[in-house]
Design an enzyme around this catalytic site. Structure first.
Site: not given
Ligand code: 13P
Length: 253
Positions: A11, A13, A97, A99, A169, A175, A215
Protein backbone atom coordinates in the site's frame (compact mmCIF):
# COMPACT_ATOMS: atom_id res chain seq x y z
CA UNK A 1 -1.78 -22.69 6.07
CA UNK A 2 -4.05 -25.17 4.25
CA UNK A 3 -3.82 -24.44 0.53
CA UNK A 4 -4.14 -20.70 0.74
CA UNK A 5 -1.94 -18.83 -1.67
CA UNK A 6 0.04 -16.10 0.08
CA UNK A 7 -0.70 -12.51 -0.85
CA UNK A 8 1.96 -9.87 -0.36
CA UNK A 9 0.43 -6.46 -1.01
CA UNK A 10 2.05 -3.04 -0.99
CA UNK A 11 0.00 0.00 0.00
CA UNK A 12 1.87 3.05 -1.23
CA UNK A 13 -0.50 5.46 0.52
CA UNK A 14 0.04 9.10 -0.50
CA UNK A 15 3.58 8.57 -1.74
CA UNK A 16 5.12 8.77 -5.20
CA UNK A 17 4.46 10.96 -8.21
CA UNK A 18 3.67 9.25 -11.48
CA UNK A 19 7.30 9.04 -12.56
CA UNK A 20 8.45 7.77 -9.16
CA UNK A 21 5.71 5.15 -9.20
CA UNK A 22 6.71 4.01 -12.68
CA UNK A 23 10.32 3.64 -11.65
CA UNK A 24 9.53 1.60 -8.53
CA UNK A 25 6.99 -0.60 -10.33
CA UNK A 26 9.43 -1.29 -13.16
CA UNK A 27 12.18 -2.34 -10.74
CA UNK A 28 9.80 -4.47 -8.71
CA UNK A 29 8.52 -6.28 -11.77
CA UNK A 30 12.06 -7.36 -12.62
CA UNK A 31 12.97 -8.28 -9.06
CA UNK A 32 10.01 -10.62 -8.58
CA UNK A 33 9.70 -12.02 -12.08
CA UNK A 34 10.54 -15.57 -10.98
CA UNK A 35 8.09 -15.56 -8.04
CA UNK A 36 5.37 -18.14 -8.63
CA UNK A 37 4.33 -19.12 -5.12
CA UNK A 38 2.70 -15.87 -3.97
CA UNK A 39 0.36 -13.22 -5.30
CA UNK A 40 1.99 -9.81 -5.42
CA UNK A 41 0.01 -6.58 -5.48
CA UNK A 42 0.87 -2.89 -5.34
CA UNK A 43 -1.55 -0.04 -4.71
CA UNK A 44 -0.08 3.23 -5.99
CA UNK A 45 -1.98 6.52 -5.69
CA UNK A 46 -4.89 6.90 -8.13
CA UNK A 47 -2.91 9.29 -10.33
CA UNK A 48 -0.34 6.59 -11.14
CA UNK A 49 -2.64 3.59 -11.62
CA UNK A 50 -3.01 3.73 -15.36
CA UNK A 51 0.68 4.29 -16.06
CA UNK A 52 1.79 1.59 -13.59
CA UNK A 53 -0.75 -0.78 -15.13
CA UNK A 54 1.04 -0.53 -18.47
CA UNK A 55 4.36 -1.37 -16.78
CA UNK A 56 3.18 -4.41 -14.81
CA UNK A 57 0.85 -5.83 -17.47
CA UNK A 58 1.67 -9.49 -18.13
CA UNK A 59 3.90 -9.74 -15.04
CA UNK A 60 3.18 -11.37 -11.69
CA UNK A 61 2.53 -7.96 -10.11
CA UNK A 62 -1.14 -7.03 -9.86
CA UNK A 63 -2.56 -3.61 -9.32
CA UNK A 64 -4.81 -2.42 -6.52
CA UNK A 65 -6.59 0.76 -5.52
CA UNK A 66 -6.38 2.29 -2.06
CA UNK A 67 -10.08 3.11 -1.91
CA UNK A 68 -13.22 3.32 -4.04
CA UNK A 69 -16.67 4.86 -3.88
CA UNK A 70 -19.84 2.77 -4.00
CA UNK A 71 -21.75 4.70 -6.66
CA UNK A 72 -21.18 3.89 -10.35
CA UNK A 73 -20.97 7.51 -11.42
CA UNK A 74 -22.45 10.89 -10.59
CA UNK A 75 -21.81 14.24 -8.97
CA UNK A 76 -19.38 13.01 -6.30
CA UNK A 77 -16.43 15.35 -6.59
CA UNK A 78 -13.16 13.69 -5.76
CA UNK A 79 -14.46 10.12 -5.70
CA UNK A 80 -13.49 7.15 -7.89
CA UNK A 81 -15.79 4.35 -9.03
CA UNK A 82 -15.12 0.64 -9.41
CA UNK A 83 -15.54 0.90 -13.18
CA UNK A 84 -12.85 3.60 -13.29
CA UNK A 85 -10.50 1.40 -11.29
CA UNK A 86 -11.13 -1.60 -13.52
CA UNK A 87 -10.48 0.49 -16.60
CA UNK A 88 -7.21 1.68 -15.02
CA UNK A 89 -6.12 -1.95 -14.65
CA UNK A 90 -6.95 -2.71 -11.00
CA UNK A 91 -7.77 -6.19 -9.72
CA UNK A 92 -7.84 -5.38 -6.01
CA UNK A 93 -9.24 -2.60 -3.83
CA UNK A 94 -8.12 -1.85 -0.29
CA UNK A 95 -11.23 -0.97 1.73
CA UNK A 96 -11.65 0.46 5.22
CA UNK A 97 -8.01 1.21 5.92
CA UNK A 98 -7.63 2.68 9.42
CA UNK A 99 -6.24 5.90 7.93
CA UNK A 100 -9.51 6.31 5.99
CA UNK A 101 -11.52 5.57 9.12
CA UNK A 102 -9.40 7.91 11.25
CA UNK A 103 -8.85 10.91 8.96
CA UNK A 104 -11.82 10.73 6.60
CA UNK A 105 -14.58 9.51 8.90
CA UNK A 106 -15.12 6.24 7.10
CA UNK A 107 -17.68 4.17 9.01
CA UNK A 108 -18.32 0.44 9.13
CA UNK A 109 -21.47 1.10 7.06
CA UNK A 110 -19.46 2.83 4.34
CA UNK A 111 -16.95 -0.01 4.41
CA UNK A 112 -19.79 -2.51 3.98
CA UNK A 113 -21.11 -0.66 0.91
CA UNK A 114 -17.64 -0.45 -0.58
CA UNK A 115 -17.03 -4.18 -0.13
CA UNK A 116 -20.38 -4.85 -1.85
CA UNK A 117 -19.43 -2.61 -4.74
CA UNK A 118 -16.01 -4.20 -5.12
CA UNK A 119 -17.47 -7.69 -5.18
CA UNK A 120 -20.23 -6.89 -7.63
CA UNK A 121 -17.61 -5.27 -9.88
CA UNK A 122 -15.20 -8.22 -9.73
CA UNK A 123 -12.57 -6.33 -7.80
CA UNK A 124 -10.96 -8.32 -4.98
CA UNK A 125 -11.65 -6.43 -1.74
CA UNK A 126 -8.95 -6.24 0.91
CA UNK A 127 -11.08 -5.47 3.95
CA UNK A 128 -8.99 -3.79 6.65
CA UNK A 129 -9.76 -3.86 10.33
CA UNK A 130 -7.85 -3.48 13.56
CA UNK A 131 -7.91 -2.06 17.06
CA UNK A 132 -6.23 1.06 18.40
CA UNK A 133 -3.63 1.01 21.14
CA UNK A 134 -6.17 2.23 23.72
CA UNK A 135 -8.60 -0.50 22.71
CA UNK A 136 -5.90 -3.16 23.08
CA UNK A 137 -4.84 -1.81 26.43
CA UNK A 138 -8.39 -1.83 27.71
CA UNK A 139 -8.71 -5.46 26.51
CA UNK A 140 -11.33 -4.54 23.93
CA UNK A 141 -9.45 -5.96 20.93
CA UNK A 142 -11.80 -8.83 20.26
CA UNK A 143 -15.02 -6.89 20.80
CA UNK A 144 -13.79 -4.14 18.47
CA UNK A 145 -12.83 -6.65 15.79
CA UNK A 146 -16.09 -8.52 16.22
CA UNK A 147 -18.02 -5.29 15.61
CA UNK A 148 -15.89 -4.31 12.60
CA UNK A 149 -16.18 -7.69 10.92
CA UNK A 150 -19.90 -8.08 11.75
CA UNK A 151 -20.76 -4.65 10.34
CA UNK A 152 -18.36 -4.84 7.41
CA UNK A 153 -19.73 -8.17 6.20
CA UNK A 154 -23.40 -7.50 7.01
CA UNK A 155 -25.82 -8.84 4.41
CA UNK A 156 -23.39 -11.04 2.53
CA UNK A 157 -23.91 -14.69 1.78
CA UNK A 158 -20.97 -17.07 1.72
CA UNK A 159 -20.79 -17.49 -2.07
CA UNK A 160 -20.27 -13.76 -2.57
CA UNK A 161 -17.17 -13.71 -0.40
CA UNK A 162 -15.00 -16.26 -2.19
CA UNK A 163 -12.41 -13.68 -3.23
CA UNK A 164 -12.51 -11.56 -0.06
CA UNK A 165 -9.21 -10.88 1.68
CA UNK A 166 -9.19 -9.66 5.28
CA UNK A 167 -6.28 -7.51 6.46
CA UNK A 168 -5.70 -7.34 10.20
CA UNK A 169 -3.90 -4.07 10.78
CA UNK A 170 -3.57 -3.11 14.44
CA UNK A 171 -3.58 0.68 14.37
CA UNK A 172 -0.80 0.85 16.95
CA UNK A 173 1.53 -1.09 14.65
CA UNK A 174 1.04 1.02 11.51
CA UNK A 175 4.04 3.13 10.63
CA UNK A 176 5.30 2.91 14.20
CA UNK A 177 7.94 0.21 13.87
CA UNK A 178 6.00 -1.71 16.55
CA UNK A 179 5.04 -4.93 14.83
CA UNK A 180 2.54 -7.19 16.51
CA UNK A 181 4.37 -10.29 17.63
CA UNK A 182 3.68 -13.30 15.47
CA UNK A 183 1.77 -14.70 18.45
CA UNK A 184 -0.44 -11.60 18.69
CA UNK A 185 -1.12 -11.69 14.93
CA UNK A 186 -1.91 -15.42 15.03
CA UNK A 187 -4.30 -14.98 17.95
CA UNK A 188 -6.33 -12.35 16.09
CA UNK A 189 -6.20 -14.16 12.74
CA UNK A 190 -7.48 -17.33 14.42
CA UNK A 191 -10.28 -15.29 16.02
CA UNK A 192 -11.26 -13.82 12.64
CA UNK A 193 -11.16 -17.22 10.95
CA UNK A 194 -13.38 -18.69 13.63
CA UNK A 195 -15.79 -15.75 13.18
CA UNK A 196 -15.97 -16.63 9.47
CA UNK A 197 -16.51 -20.30 10.30
CA UNK A 198 -19.32 -19.52 12.71
CA UNK A 199 -21.09 -17.02 10.47
CA UNK A 200 -20.25 -18.05 6.92
CA UNK A 201 -19.21 -21.70 7.14
CA UNK A 202 -16.23 -23.96 7.34
CA UNK A 203 -15.37 -23.94 3.63
CA UNK A 204 -14.94 -20.19 3.47
CA UNK A 205 -13.09 -20.17 6.79
CA UNK A 206 -10.57 -22.60 5.32
CA UNK A 207 -10.08 -20.74 2.05
CA UNK A 208 -10.25 -17.07 3.04
CA UNK A 209 -6.95 -15.23 3.13
CA UNK A 210 -6.24 -13.19 6.24
CA UNK A 211 -3.16 -11.01 5.87
CA UNK A 212 -1.32 -8.99 8.50
CA UNK A 213 -0.33 -5.32 8.22
CA UNK A 214 1.68 -3.07 10.52
CA UNK A 215 5.44 -2.49 10.29
CA UNK A 216 6.07 -5.59 8.16
CA UNK A 217 9.70 -5.75 7.05
CA UNK A 218 12.11 -8.28 5.54
CA UNK A 219 13.25 -9.07 9.10
CA UNK A 220 9.84 -10.13 10.43
CA UNK A 221 7.94 -11.52 7.42
CA UNK A 222 9.24 -15.10 7.73
CA UNK A 223 8.16 -15.41 11.35
CA UNK A 224 4.73 -13.95 10.60
CA UNK A 225 4.29 -16.28 7.62
CA UNK A 226 5.12 -19.24 9.85
CA UNK A 227 1.88 -18.72 11.73
CA UNK A 228 -0.87 -21.09 10.58
CA UNK A 229 -3.49 -18.37 10.10
CA UNK A 230 -1.30 -15.64 8.57
CA UNK A 231 -1.68 -15.79 4.80
CA UNK A 232 0.30 -12.78 3.72
CA UNK A 233 0.99 -9.14 4.42
CA UNK A 234 -0.26 -5.67 3.65
CA UNK A 235 2.88 -3.57 3.68
CA UNK A 236 3.09 0.23 3.90
CA UNK A 237 6.48 1.92 4.32
CA UNK A 238 8.57 -1.09 3.33
CA UNK A 239 6.69 -1.45 0.04
CA UNK A 240 7.93 1.91 -1.26
CA UNK A 241 11.37 0.52 -2.05
CA UNK A 242 11.36 -2.18 -4.73
CA UNK A 243 14.36 -4.07 -3.33
CA UNK A 244 13.04 -4.15 0.22
CA UNK A 245 9.55 -5.11 -0.91
CA UNK A 246 10.91 -7.87 -3.14
CA UNK A 247 12.60 -9.37 -0.08
CA UNK A 248 9.29 -9.39 1.74
CA UNK A 249 7.71 -11.10 -1.27
CA UNK A 250 10.33 -13.85 -0.86
CA UNK A 251 9.93 -13.98 2.95
CA UNK A 252 13.61 -13.20 3.03
CA UNK A 253 15.73 -11.08 5.35
P1 13P B 1 3.41 0.21 7.63
O1 13P B 1 3.90 -1.06 6.97
O2 13P B 1 4.11 1.43 7.15
O3 13P B 1 3.37 0.07 9.11
O4 13P B 1 1.88 0.39 7.15
C1 13P B 1 1.01 -0.66 7.22
C2 13P B 1 -0.22 -0.30 6.47
O5 13P B 1 -0.96 0.59 6.86
C3 13P B 1 -0.51 -1.03 5.22
O6 13P B 1 -1.78 -0.76 4.75
Amino acid sequence: MENRRPLIAGNWKMYKTCSEALETAGKLKDLVKDVTDADVMIAPPFTALSAVSDVVKGSCVSLGAQNLFWENEGAYTGEISAAMLLSAGCRYAIIGHSERRQHFGETDEAVNKKIKTAISSDLIPIFCLGETEAERESKDTFSVLDKQVTNGLKGFVTDELETLVIAYEPVWAIGTGKTATSGQAQEVHAFLRSWIEKNLGNMLAKSIRIVYGGSVKPGNIAELMNMPDVDGALVGGASLDAEIFSKIVRFDK
